[in-house]
Design an enzyme around this catalytic site. Structure first.
Site, PDB file in Angstrom:
ATOM      1  N   LYS A  90       4.090  -1.273  -6.644  1.00 21.09           N
ATOM      2  CA  LYS A  90       5.374  -1.843  -6.068  1.00 21.09           C
ATOM      3  C   LYS A  90       6.251  -0.410  -5.933  1.00 21.09           C
ATOM      4  O   LYS A  90       6.762   0.002  -7.018  1.00 21.09           O
ATOM      5  CB  LYS A  90       5.875  -2.930  -7.092  1.00 21.09           C
ATOM      6  CG  LYS A  90       7.414  -3.529  -6.408  1.00 21.09           C
ATOM      7  CD  LYS A  90       7.325  -4.709  -7.441  1.00 21.09           C
ATOM      8  CE  LYS A  90       8.422  -5.716  -6.874  1.00 21.09           C
ATOM      9  NZ  LYS A  90       8.276  -6.950  -6.962  1.00 21.09           N
ATOM     10  N   GLY A 131      11.252  -2.932  -1.813  1.00 24.24           N
ATOM     11  CA  GLY A 131      10.437  -2.188  -1.013  1.00 24.24           C
ATOM     12  C   GLY A 131       9.419  -2.876  -0.942  1.00 24.24           C
ATOM     13  O   GLY A 131       8.915  -3.949  -1.182  1.00 24.24           O
ATOM     14  N   LYS A 132       8.100  -2.023  -0.799  1.00 28.50           N
ATOM     15  CA  LYS A 132       6.821  -2.888  -0.397  1.00 28.50           C
ATOM     16  C   LYS A 132       5.958  -2.749  -1.439  1.00 28.50           C
ATOM     17  O   LYS A 132       6.048  -2.006  -2.505  1.00 28.50           O
ATOM     18  CB  LYS A 132       6.091  -1.888   0.843  1.00 28.50           C
ATOM     19  CG  LYS A 132       6.836  -2.266   2.310  1.00 28.50           C
ATOM     20  CD  LYS A 132       6.124  -1.432   3.271  1.00 28.50           C
ATOM     21  CE  LYS A 132       7.095  -0.110   3.394  1.00 28.50           C
ATOM     22  NZ  LYS A 132       6.496   0.679   4.569  1.00 28.50           N
ATOM     23  N   VAL A 133       5.003  -3.589  -1.518  1.00 26.56           N
ATOM     24  CA  VAL A 133       3.891  -3.547  -2.493  1.00 26.56           C
ATOM     25  C   VAL A 133       2.537  -3.086  -1.867  1.00 26.56           C
ATOM     26  O   VAL A 133       2.260  -3.734  -0.788  1.00 26.56           O
ATOM     27  CB  VAL A 133       3.681  -5.029  -3.085  1.00 26.56           C
ATOM     28  CG1 VAL A 133       2.622  -4.676  -4.334  1.00 26.56           C
ATOM     29  CG2 VAL A 133       4.944  -5.381  -3.761  1.00 26.56           C
ATOM     30  N   ILE A 175       0.525  -5.279   0.800  1.00 27.19           N
ATOM     31  CA  ILE A 175       0.244  -6.565   0.744  1.00 27.19           C
ATOM     32  C   ILE A 175       1.463  -7.493   0.205  1.00 27.19           C
ATOM     33  O   ILE A 175       1.556  -8.611   0.271  1.00 27.19           O
ATOM     34  CB  ILE A 175      -0.866  -6.825  -0.537  1.00 27.19           C
ATOM     35  CG1 ILE A 175      -0.076  -6.232  -1.765  1.00 27.19           C
ATOM     36  CG2 ILE A 175      -2.080  -6.454  -0.162  1.00 27.19           C
ATOM     37  CD1 ILE A 175      -0.933  -6.406  -3.224  1.00 27.19           C
ATOM     38  N   GLY A 176       2.625  -6.760   0.055  1.00 24.10           N
ATOM     39  CA  GLY A 176       3.841  -7.866  -0.187  1.00 24.10           C
ATOM     40  C   GLY A 176       5.083  -7.044   0.317  1.00 24.10           C
ATOM     41  O   GLY A 176       5.035  -5.810   0.555  1.00 24.10           O
ATOM     42  N   ASP A 233      13.716 -11.807 -11.075  1.00 26.93           N
ATOM     43  CA  ASP A 233      13.225 -11.877  -9.646  1.00 26.93           C
ATOM     44  C   ASP A 233      11.869 -12.663  -9.615  1.00 26.93           C
ATOM     45  O   ASP A 233      10.928 -12.407  -8.864  1.00 26.93           O
ATOM     46  CB  ASP A 233      12.983 -10.463  -9.216  1.00 26.93           C
ATOM     47  CG  ASP A 233      12.582 -10.299  -7.761  1.00 26.93           C
ATOM     48  OD1 ASP A 233      11.827  -9.077  -7.372  1.00 26.93           O
ATOM     49  OD2 ASP A 233      13.154 -10.989  -6.992  1.00 26.93           O
TER      50      ASP A 233
END
Ligand SMILES: *[C@@H]1O[C@H](CO)[C@@H](O)[C@H](O)[C@H]1NC(C)=O
Ligand SMILES: *[C@@H]1O[C@H](CO)[C@@H](O)[C@H](O)[C@H]1NC(C)=O
Ligand SMILES: *[C@@H]1O[C@H](CO)[C@@H](O)[C@H](O)[C@H]1NC(C)=O
Ligand SMILES: *[C@@H]1O[C@H](CO)[C@@H](O)[C@H](O)[C@H]1NC(C)=O
Ligand SMILES: *[C@@H]1O[C@H](CO)[C@@H](O)[C@H](O)[C@H]1NC(C)=O
Ligand SMILES: *[C@@H]1O[C@H](CO)[C@@H](O)[C@H](O)[C@H]1NC(C)=O
Ligand SMILES: *[C@@H]1O[C@H](CO)[C@@H](O)[C@H](O)[C@H]1NC(C)=O
Ligand SMILES: *[C@@H]1O[C@H](CO)[C@@H](O)[C@H](O)[C@H]1NC(C)=O
Ligand SMILES: *[C@@H]1O[C@H](CO)[C@@H](O)[C@H](O)[C@H]1NC(C)=O
Length: 851
Positions: free
Chosen positions: A608, A592-594, A586-587, A703
């Site tokens: 995450k 890296g990715k979520v 989703i992100g 962040d």
């Protein structure tokens, strides 16, 4: 509270002390040790455990079926004492513990030598019964949310060598009775609310003390006790920001072991006593800044051969700086700004000096700029503005490979600006208010990271070199010179006209004289735009867009992982890895990715994955994660746990059906009313203010972006993704900031050249989010023709006559305009190029509440 308990504490002590003596005479302790081990000790420790609330189950291994020395957070060492052959130490820091500590049970554990309850959430007074822990050598309650008075009863802990109560809300006076702790070596009371006068008797007996920290107790009202000078073993003395007044006592001159002395931010006055420094052979760091000291600085500081930091700024010192100071072999920092020092800046021994920072602004220094500055390989910042320096700029001024900041504004420098060819790291060059002549060297355009240029108020002539268009400028001020010719087109559209004013010979769109005017259509922009950081580079895919990405790990079974949960959720490491498909991404961010993962019971979590190139061990990561998981605020997303395997950490967050703010903004229609947007802004501000100001230790987010703002029901926001730098390590974090995958438009411009991150960088990121809410536009606007980020987009319009109506989201009814305009103004303040012009998060919260 302090007064009432003050009256009854001594009485209690009297009642307690016979008890302590009788039950802990050596013989009795020996007998007890025999009888109590191991079964009794188990029972006592389990009673202690039962008294605690342990939300993360950190003490789950404490059970009567294993030897207590094997329990987590319990350390046993062989002790030299015959009565209790094993010394027990409890290391319970950072576990989110609270509850009423059963100190009665705890103190009956024979050989209890160390107790660390730091960084927890106790929310209670310091337990009086701790005074019964007769064998305790080290007591650490730092940042444990303790409040109330500092109990004099602790004076009964005769074996104590280290007492750390820092970072709590302890109030009242420091009880003189603590002087009975003759073996004390470390006393840390930093950052509390202690008040009143320090009793002289307090320090007379503490002759073993080598670390004393009373700093950050702003309600103390003391002179510096001369008795401190008698503590001959003292190596670290921190008294900054604690309401001290009067002069430095002569006795301080004898503190021969001192390594660090910090008296800054007090109300100290008078001259520094002659002879100061002569005996400080081991001194590394001296900070007397922001007091009312006057007179010349004594020459003895020449003899502090190990000195690294010399900070005396913000006083009323006069005369010359001690001549030998400049050539101390290890000196890195000289800060003497805002004083009345005079005389010349001497030449330094360039080849050997380790100086990094020289700040002597706002004094009366005269004569030439030392030629040797360029020879110091470590020099990072030289600022000497507001003095009476004359002569010309040395050609080699920024030959140091580290040189980043030069500020020589407001002096009497003459001659021309040399070609600064070697300034590969130069970020900021301020030469305004001098008598510089000649042209602006085109070679400035070749300096790769130059961002701020202020050449205003000199006598510069010729044209503005087109090469300056190569720079990503945040500020170019050339006003009030004698420049002429056409202003290069990118500069004229990227900068406000006021940065060019006072140069009648300049022409271009938006200026009084517009050359031959083919660029007329840009006129509005030239007038409107304020500072623009012309971020070019790759247009980025916004987070929230599904990303196609290759799988990172082929064979998972070979890489073992460790799963740690702070909340009871039903998931295993296998579930987690099995769920890492691209289809539930989703992100996506720089780390890296979520993934959105549905658990067996239907609950959803966001995970995450951080592919860190950092080298943090499981233990280090665990400690950091615990510290992050402990944070409790209605606007901060809870961390449910994490999974560690080599080179990768996956952080598990609570998830909300509405997704992130960015999902909403990027949706085809961002249909959220102004009141709900305001609610989101206020919530984010409150969460951030909590991290910055209320949570101890203070925490930066670093962040913040709309994809890290999760929305729960009723648009209540939760800030996620904070503190990642602590999990991946600073180095990996920094390099990820440069990655193309990062959302650069949330990053404050000073990030490039500031060594230490500040809360004001987070304020900038918050300002960007607020702009998104006000405009209804995503921060990153790859498709937009005139600008790729929202800050520049807004700045280009804000001064136009009809600017606000172009900026504010047209889908919101005009009745809300007043509130939106105020929010816009706040957002512009938060995204100011100059950090010191941004409000802090407390102020932001107040302003938003006022809306
Ligand atoms: C306790 O720890 C010791 C040393 O690490 C180990 O040898 C022993 O097997 C452990 N005992 C239990 C019951 O875990
Ligand atoms: C503390 O522990 C002791 C010893 O196990 C027990 O007797 C006592 O009731 C406990 N006190 C409290 C307040 O729980
Ligand atoms: C501390 O406890 C008091 C009452 O015992 C409560 O009102 C307060 O909210 C608590 N503070 C925190 C930070 O939990
Ligand atoms: C007390 O504990 C905190 C947190 O673990 C630690 O940072 C600090 O150094 C400790 N104090 C002493 C005197 O050891
Ligand atoms: C300081 O030490 C002396 C003995 O050296 C003792 O008589 C006196 O009571 C101590 N003072 C305090 C406040 O404990
Ligand atoms: C210069 O220093 C004096 C103190 O010596 C201070 O009062 C004044 O505000 C400073 N000026 C600037 C511009 O910082
Ligand atoms: C610089 O100022 C000093 C006095 O402070 C003067 O003696 C000297 O001649 C001046 N040098 C130049 C180049 O103007
Ligand atoms: C340079 O010094 C002047 C005067 O002290 C100050 O106003 C200005 O902010 C400084 N510039 C930078 C970029 O720090
Ligand atoms: C630009 O320089 C002029 C003259 O020194 C000054 O008045 C103005 O405030 C400066 N602008 C900025 C934004 O620094």
């Amino acid at each position: 509270m302090a007064t009432t308990s003050g009256a009854c504490l001594p009485l209690l002590l009297l009642l307690l002390s016979p008890l302590i003596i009788s039950s802990y005479s050596a013989a009795a302790a020996a007998a007890e040790a025999e009888a109590e081990q191991p079964v009794q000790v188990h029972g006592l420790l389990l009673s202690f455990k039962d008294s605690l609330h342990d939300p993360a189950g950190a003490l789950a291994t404490w059970s009567s079926s294993t030897p207590y020395c094997n329990w987590s957070h319990v350390t046993c060492t062989d002790s030299s004492s015959a009565s209790s052959p094993v010394a027990v130490s409890l290391q319970l820091q950072g576990l989110g513990l609270s509850g009423d500590i059963n100190a009665t049970a705890l103190c009956r554990v024979p050989g209890l030598a160390g107790l660390r309850l730091a960084s927890n959430a106790f929310n209670q007074t310091v337990p009086l019964q701790l005074s019964r822990c007769a064998s305790l050598a080290s007591l650490n309650l730092s940042s444990g949310a303790f409040w109330g008075p500092l109990p004099e009863q602790l004076a009964a802990l005769a074996s104590l060598t280290s007492l750390d109560l820092s970072g709590n809300d302890i109030e009242g006076t420091v009880p003189p009775g603590l002087a009975a702790l003759r073996g004390l070596q470390v006393l840390n009371l930093r950052g509390n609310r202690l008040s009143g006068v320090l009793h002289p008797a307090l320090f007379r007996n503490l002759t073993s003390l080598h670390y004393l920290d009373l700093s950050g107790n702003q309600f103390l009202e003391s002179q510096l006790p001369p008795e401190l000078g008698g503590m001959a073993s003292l190596r670290w003395l921190f008294l900054q920001g604690s309401g001290f007044s009067g002069e430095i006592p002569e006795t301080f001159l004898g503190l021969e072991q001192l390594e660090a002395l910090d008296l800054s931010m007090n109300s100290l006055t008078g001259a520094v006593p002659p002879g100061f420094g002569l005996k400080f052979q081991k001194l590394l760091s001296l900070d007397l800044s922001r007091n009312g000291f006057s007179g010349p600085f004594p020459n003895g500081v020449d003899k502090c051969l190990m000195l690294q930091r010399f900070e005396v700024q913000g006083n009323a010192f006069t005369g010359e700086l001690p001549a030998g100071l400049w050539s101390l072999p290890d000196l890195q920092v000289i800060r003497a700004e805002n004083n009345r020092f005079s005389g010349r800046l001497p030449e330094f021994p360039g080849g050997v000096s380790r100086l990094e920072q020289v700040q002597v602004d706002n004094n009366s220094f005269s004569g030439a700029i030392p030629q040797s500055i360029g020879l110091i390989r470590t020099m990072y910042r030289f600022s000497a503005s507001l003095n009476e320096l004359n002569g010309s700029l040395p050609d080699n001024l920024c030959d140091s490979p580290a040189m980043s900041i030069i500020n020589i504004s407001h002096n009497a420098i003459s001659g021309s600006i040399p070609d600064f060819n070697n300034c590969k790291r130069l970020v900021s060059l301020s030469l305004s208010g001098n008598g510089l002549t000649g042209t602006i060297p085109a070679s400035l355009g070749d300096l790769p990271v130059l961002t701020y240029i202020d050449l205003s108020s000199n006598g510069l002539t010729g044209a503005i070199p087109a090469e300056l268009q190569n720079l990503k400028l945040a500020l170019l001020n050339v006003s009030y010179n004698r420049l002429s010719g056409r202003v290069p087109p990118e500069l004229v559209s990227g900068l406000p006209a006021v940065f060019l004013e006072g140069n009648p010979g300049l022409c271009g769109p938006g200026l009084p004289s517009d050359c031959d005017a083919p660029l007329r259509k840009h006129q509005g922009l030239a007038l409107a735009a304020t500072v623009a950081s012309l971020v070019t580079g790759l247009a980025l895919l916004a987070v929230g867009v599904f990303a196609v990405c290759r799988r990172i790990h082929g064979n998972r079974s070979s890489s073992p992982w460790k799963l740690v949960l702070f909340h009871p959720i039903k998931i295993t490491g296998e579930d987690l890895f099995a769920a890492f498909h691209d289809k539930n991404v989703i992100g996506r961010g720089a780390f890296g990715k979520v993934h959105l993962i549905e658990l067996q019971d239907g609950q959803k979590v966001a995970v995450k994955r951080l592919f860190s190139s950092g080298k943090l061990t499981f233990r280090e990561v665990k400690n950091e994660m615990k510290a992050l998981a402990k944070i409790r605020h209605k606007n901060v997303a809870k961390i449910a746990g994490f999974c560690y395997s080599e080179g990768e950490v996956s952080v598990i967050y609570e998830y909300f059906q509405r997704g992130s703010l960015q999902d909403m903004i990027c949706a085809p229609k961002f249909a959220v009313g102004w009141n709900d947007r305001l609610k989101i802004a206020l919530g984010v501000a409150q969460g951030l203010a909590y991290l910055h100001h209320d949570y101890t230790p203070r925490m930066l987010h670093r962040d913040l972006k709309s994809s890290n703002v999760l929305l729960a029901d009723e648009f209540e926001p939760r800030v996620a993704g904070f503190g990642i730098h602590r999990v991946v390590g600073e180095k990996a974090y920094r390099s990820s900031l440069d990655s193309d995958l990062n959302d650069k438009c949330y990053i404050a411009p000073e990030q490039n050249f500031t060594k230490n991150p500040t809360n004001l960088m987070d304020v900038y990121s918050f300002g960007v989010i607020l702009l998104e809410l006000v405009t209804g536009r995503p921060a990153e606007q790859p498709a937009s023709k005139d600008c790729s980020d929202i800050v520049s987009w807004v700045r280009r319009r804000i001064n136009l006559i009809d600017g606000a109506s172009q900026i504010l989201d047209p889908s919101i009814p005009r009745t809300e305009q007043q509130g939106m305009k105020a929010a816009l103004e706040l957002a512009v303040g938060c995204t100011s190029v100059k950090p010191d012009q941004r409000p802090d998060m407390y102020e932001v919260v107040r302003s938003l509440q006022a809306l």
